[in-house]
Each structure stands twice: as structure tokens, then as C-alpha cells.
Design an enzyme around this catalytic site. Sequence first.
Site, short mmCIF file in Angstrom:
data_model
loop_
_atom_site.label_atom_id
_atom_site.label_comp_id
_atom_site.label_asym_id
_atom_site.label_seq_id
_atom_site.Cartn_x
_atom_site.Cartn_y
_atom_site.Cartn_z
N CYS A 41 35.84 41.69 40.30
CA CYS A 41 37.00 42.31 39.66
C CYS A 41 38.27 41.48 39.87
O CYS A 41 39.07 41.33 38.95
CB CYS A 41 37.26 43.71 40.24
SG CYS A 41 35.81 44.76 40.40
N ASP A 42 38.45 40.96 41.08
CA ASP A 42 39.76 40.45 41.48
C ASP A 42 39.81 38.96 41.82
O ASP A 42 40.89 38.42 42.03
CB ASP A 42 40.28 41.25 42.69
CG ASP A 42 40.42 42.73 42.38
OD1 ASP A 42 40.73 43.06 41.23
OD2 ASP A 42 40.20 43.55 43.29
N CYS A 55 36.01 43.94 45.72
CA CYS A 55 35.27 43.50 44.53
C CYS A 55 35.75 42.13 44.08
O CYS A 55 36.76 42.02 43.39
CB CYS A 55 35.43 44.52 43.40
SG CYS A 55 34.52 44.07 41.91
#
Length: 306
Positions: free
Chosen positions: A135-136, A132
Site C-alpha cells: 500500500c505505502d 502494508c
Amino acid sequence: MSEQVLIIGSGPAGLTAAVYAARADLKPHLIEGMAAGGQLMLTTDVENYPGFPDGIMGPELMEQFRKQAERFGTRLVTADVTRVDFSSRPFKVWVDADEYQADSIIVSTGASARWLGLENEERLRGHGVSACATCDGFFFRDVEVAVVGGGDSAMEEALFLAKFASKVTIIHRRDEFRASKIMVRRALEHEKIEVSWNTTVEDVLGESQVEGLTLRNVLTDEVTEFKTGGLFLAIGHTPNTDLFQGQIELDDVGYIVYPDAGTATSVEGVFAAGDVADHTYRQAITAAGSGCMAAIDAERWLAEQE
């Protein structure tokens, strides 16, 4: 005795649904699965969930969700559902030989990222290996990273990562992408993005953090080491819906279909929330939001049945 609401799955969607259903005095039963907590259990720092300005660890966030659901009276069962029958009400759900009955069901079993299946890939998940970018990606500022995949999601991940990373290399096993032409053009024209064609990842290198990859050229069989600080998988997601085949309407990939606006499925009284019905956003916050919606939809539907 039949429950009013039974929730299957315990990520942000299922636990938010439990909070709302419990506060509506529906006394929900939640079967959370043996791998409770959803994909956030595989995530280290979560910095994009509102209310945590300093960030929070994924497992810690899910523990907070769980405590909140329990505080309002949600009854949790830590086991995997093995069979369901949605053909008539009350609906039936089994955990091995134990049968549960409910007037309404909320399905929130999520979706699982597809992985390469490498031992070191699994070991370094959350330590440079991710599925992701949204997300990261922020954690990889000025770091060289690699993206595996050839579809639209791979192009999107690469373009997003290029905002932060010093260089992004897309690793693809074929000699052309299957992504849409506009996404391919954007990726290929980006100054920070390069492509390694006809290449597969054979291993992930690094002790405590990703330091590189072992790559193999599928045409020549040549094996090389490739230095990188991050590996992002963009080879798709698989909705966790095997249980519901033949029970509710699924699309060609296996995601639950919403016939109309809201969270109702093709079976009256069965609702769905989170990534199990969402192949677009796949974020904790959107999953939680749809869990709230499913609980409210179930509450209103139950009221109409009285």
C-alpha cells in the site's frame, strides 16, 4: 421480521456486498461496527485503487463506498455485533439486547494488523508507520526504512520496499529468521537489505513524521537510537473472528475457511468476504471483489430456497 441479507462489517468487502445486494433488491441490513470502514480508515493516501488517478485518502474512499451503499437502500447500523447464532435459520445476530434475524449472512469483519503496542507507533500511523508495504512502499522512494518481523511476510515486505527505499533494515528479536529458506536467501543477498538481529523496537521517534527508532539489544540490553524515515510492521494479522468461534469453520489461525469455490462458508447460507477469509492478498480491491462475489452467491442461494 427476518431480513433477506444481513452483513456484518463495513470495510471494502462489506460495503461492496451491500451495494450489490441492494441493487439486487435484497434490502440488506449492514451492521458496520463502531470502528466502521475497516483498515482503510488508518490509511492516508491510497494510490492503488482504480479510478482515482490522483489518489484518495483512505477515510474519504470509505465514505464514498458508504454513500453508494446507502444510495441503493442499504440500512446501516453503527454498532458492534456482540453475539451470533448460526445453528438454525433464520440466523440470529445480537447487538447487545437487540436481536436481528436474517435468511442469509455475509461476514466481512476483516483482519487487524498486529502492532507493537507503542504509544508513538499508534500516533504516527500513516505518518511513516505502516503495516502494508504494497500500500505505502511507493511513498518511501530514496528513504531509509525498517521492517519488523522474521517470517515470510517480513521478507516479502523488505524485498518489495527495496525497490523504492535507499536502504531496508530488518529488525528481528531472534538470531535467525523463521521464514522459508528461499525467502531468507533472497533478503540476505539483496544489496539494499541489512539485518539487525536480537533487537526489539522500544519507541518510535518523530513529531509529525517518523524520524527514528529506539532499539534494544535483547542479549546485552544496550539501547541505541536508529535513524529511519519509515517503520513497517510485518508481525502478522489477526482475523476478526472471535464472534464466530464454534459457529463456522475457521483455520488454525482463525481465518474463515471456504470449503469449496466461491464465498460460502461451512454453514449453508452464511458467506464470507474480504480479509476475514484472505491471508494472502489483503488489498482493498481484492476485498471489494470478494464482497461482490459474496452478494451474488447469497442472492443465488436465496433464489434456490424459494
